[in-house]
Design an enzyme around this catalytic site. Structure first.
Site, short mmCIF file in Angstrom:
data_model
loop_
_atom_site.label_atom_id
_atom_site.label_comp_id
_atom_site.label_asym_id
_atom_site.label_seq_id
_atom_site.Cartn_x
_atom_site.Cartn_y
_atom_site.Cartn_z
N SER A 1 0.90 -1.10 0.01
CA SER A 1 0.01 0.10 -0.08
C SER A 1 0.96 1.35 0.01
CB SER A 1 -1.17 0.01 1.49
OG SER A 1 -1.81 0.97 1.20
N HIS B 1 -2.95 -1.27 -3.07
CA HIS B 1 -4.03 -0.33 -3.12
C HIS B 1 -3.60 0.67 -3.96
CE1 HIS B 1 -4.35 -2.09 1.52
NE2 HIS B 1 -4.67 -2.70 0.60
N ASP C 1 -4.29 -4.38 6.27
CA ASP C 1 -4.56 -5.33 5.21
C ASP C 1 -3.57 -6.35 5.10
OD1 ASP C 1 -6.15 -6.46 3.30
OD2 ASP C 1 -5.52 -5.31 1.83
#
Lengths: 271, 192
Positions: B16, B43, B136
């Protein structure tokens, strides 16, 4: 805990026999994931127990349907798709005297209202009738109301701009108490109907069918079956729009279409 | 690639905020040809045009592709999870996309892809988790380790955004925290 294939089959059989929804053609990775999710939400460890709950409580099946099927949507999802509709497809639709549009798998309606706004801006809405269908009655009820939460609007307006929209977006809705309701002129052009792509047939002839991000949940055979339904439902030279990561995979169906936009997955039925 | 095939190898690399630089380093150090399928779950913003797969392609000898729904997962290829979908794996060795609720505020979610690969029975699975600002990946790594897979997590102290690798290590203390050159070494061995 993952469910075994026989457990899932037994549960899907029950759903088909008791409530008439056939999910046997749904793609397995997502189907299993959704079933695990529903079982977790219901705090039931097994599908057998979940099946018993659904049978004992008359409201439980609607709850199941709402949480098992994916009802995620947003206005102007993939702005480039809407830009393509506006620039490339609408000028062709304009040549038809009457324009019937079928939005299949419309969820709670956000993409249907997006298209109605574009049609209005292109001066086509008065000649259009939009049929928006979903298998889930709760979705249709929300879609019919034409209400979105105001906090979502910021992102939706950004998507609208990215799709090439230049108008003052506030003209399309009235805001009240944290919600925004779409204008009557948009709502009255849309007919929301329950239709299950797996089981229901042709109900009209269309110049444009939009079915985006529905085929990702279907196995190839079911995709081909539903593509057959769309082919039959399209007028000659009518358009079919799929999700940007979906394609017509069946060679038999491919032969009936030409590609109108490869990146935006818009197909045109041959004459 | 069928997951009943014991030789089938898969790498799932999640990242991310702050993951672009280490991801490019890892990809650029890959051998020219390799035997694993490599899935990148990053992401990104949802509806903004992105050519990330082209940017990443410039850094490795194998082109990076965004798979479509039902595309076959092929050994020796690098795939980038498409924007605004969860990326799943079917037992028949094809990709599947899902446009459902975000997980950890993310779609694609690293957890969803990792749990999906475990569900599909991918046996020879290596996870690489890089910099990021949420957690995540932590639950997905737990599922992968339980199923016998391996996980390498970027050392949180070396990550631009330590929350994601840190969260994954807190949840999975048995996973290996390494710096990028070490991860690169393991990765290059694994994919051959």
């Amino acid at each position: 805990m993952p469910f075994s294939i026989p457990q899932v089959h037994a549960f899907l059989n029950l759903v088909r026999e008791k409530w008439g929804y056939d999910f046997s053609g749904y793609a397995e990775a997502s189907l299993h994931r959704r079933l695990r999710r529903v079982a977790e939400l219901a705090h039931t460890p097994s599908l057998e127990k979940l099946g018993k709950r659904l049978q004992s409580d008359p409201h439980a099946f609607n709850w199941f349907l709402e949480n098992f099927t994916v009802n995620v949507t947003e206005m102007f999802r993939d702005p480039e798709f809407y830009a393509c509709l506006r620039k490339q497809i609408f000028p062709v639709l304009e040549t038809f005297p009457h324009i019937n549009i079928w939005h299949a798998g419309c969820s709670t309606g956000e993409e249907v209202y997006s298209m109605a706004i574009l049609l209005q801006e292109s001066g086509l809405l008065s000649r259009c009738r939009i049929y928006a269908t979903d298998l889930n009655p709760a979705n249709l009820e929300k879609a019919r109301a034409g209400i979105v939460a105001t906090p979502m609007l910021k992102e939706y307006i950004q998507n609208y701009r990215l799709s090439g929209g230049v108008e003052d977006f506030t003209q399309y809705y009235t805001a009240l108490y944290g919600n925004a309701i779409f204008q009557k002129e948009l709502r009255e052009k849309i007919t929301f109907l329950q239709h299950n792509l797996v089981a229901d047939g042709v109900f009209n002839e269309f110049q444009l069918i939009i079915c985006r991000n529905v085929f990702i949940y279907f196995k190839r055979n079911l995709q081909e079956q539903v593509l057959g339904l769309f082919t039959e439902s399209l007028a000659p030279l009518g358009f079919l729009a799929l999700g940007t990561k979906e394609s017509i995979l069946s060679a038999r169906i491919q032969a009936r279409f030409e590609v109108a936009s490869r990146p935006m997955k818009i197909y045109r039925k041959k004459y | 690639m069928s997951f009943s095939n014991a030789a089938a190898k898969m790498v799932i690399m999640g990242g991310s905020a702050g993951s672009m630089q280490p991801m490019m380093l890892l990809l650029s150090a890959l051998p020219a040809t390799f035997r694993a399928a490599i899935l990148l779950v990053v992401h990104r913003q949802r509806n903004v045009h992105s050519n990330l797969h082209e940017i990443l392609s410039q850094h490795c000898s194998t082109p990076v592709r965004e798979p479509e729904d039902k595309d076959p997962i092929q050994a020796g290829h690098i795939y980038l999870a498409p924007q605004n979908y969860h990326l799943l794996v079917e037992t028949d060795g094809n990709f599947a996309l899902e446009y459902s609720e975000p997980v950890c505020f993310s779609r694609p979610s690293i957890d969803v892809t990792l749990q999906g690969a475990v569900w599909a029975g991918v046996k020879n699975l290596l996870v690489v988790l890089l910099s990021g600002a949420n957690t995540d990946g932590a639950a997905g790594i737990a599922a992968v380790l339980k199923a016998g897979g391996q996980a390498f997590i970027q050392l949180p102290g070396m990550a631009e955004f330590p929350a994601m690798p840190g969260g994954a290590l807190t949840r999975n203390p048995e996973a290996s925290a390494r710096d990028i050159p070490e991860i690169s070494g393991y990765l290059n061995q694994f994919v051959m």
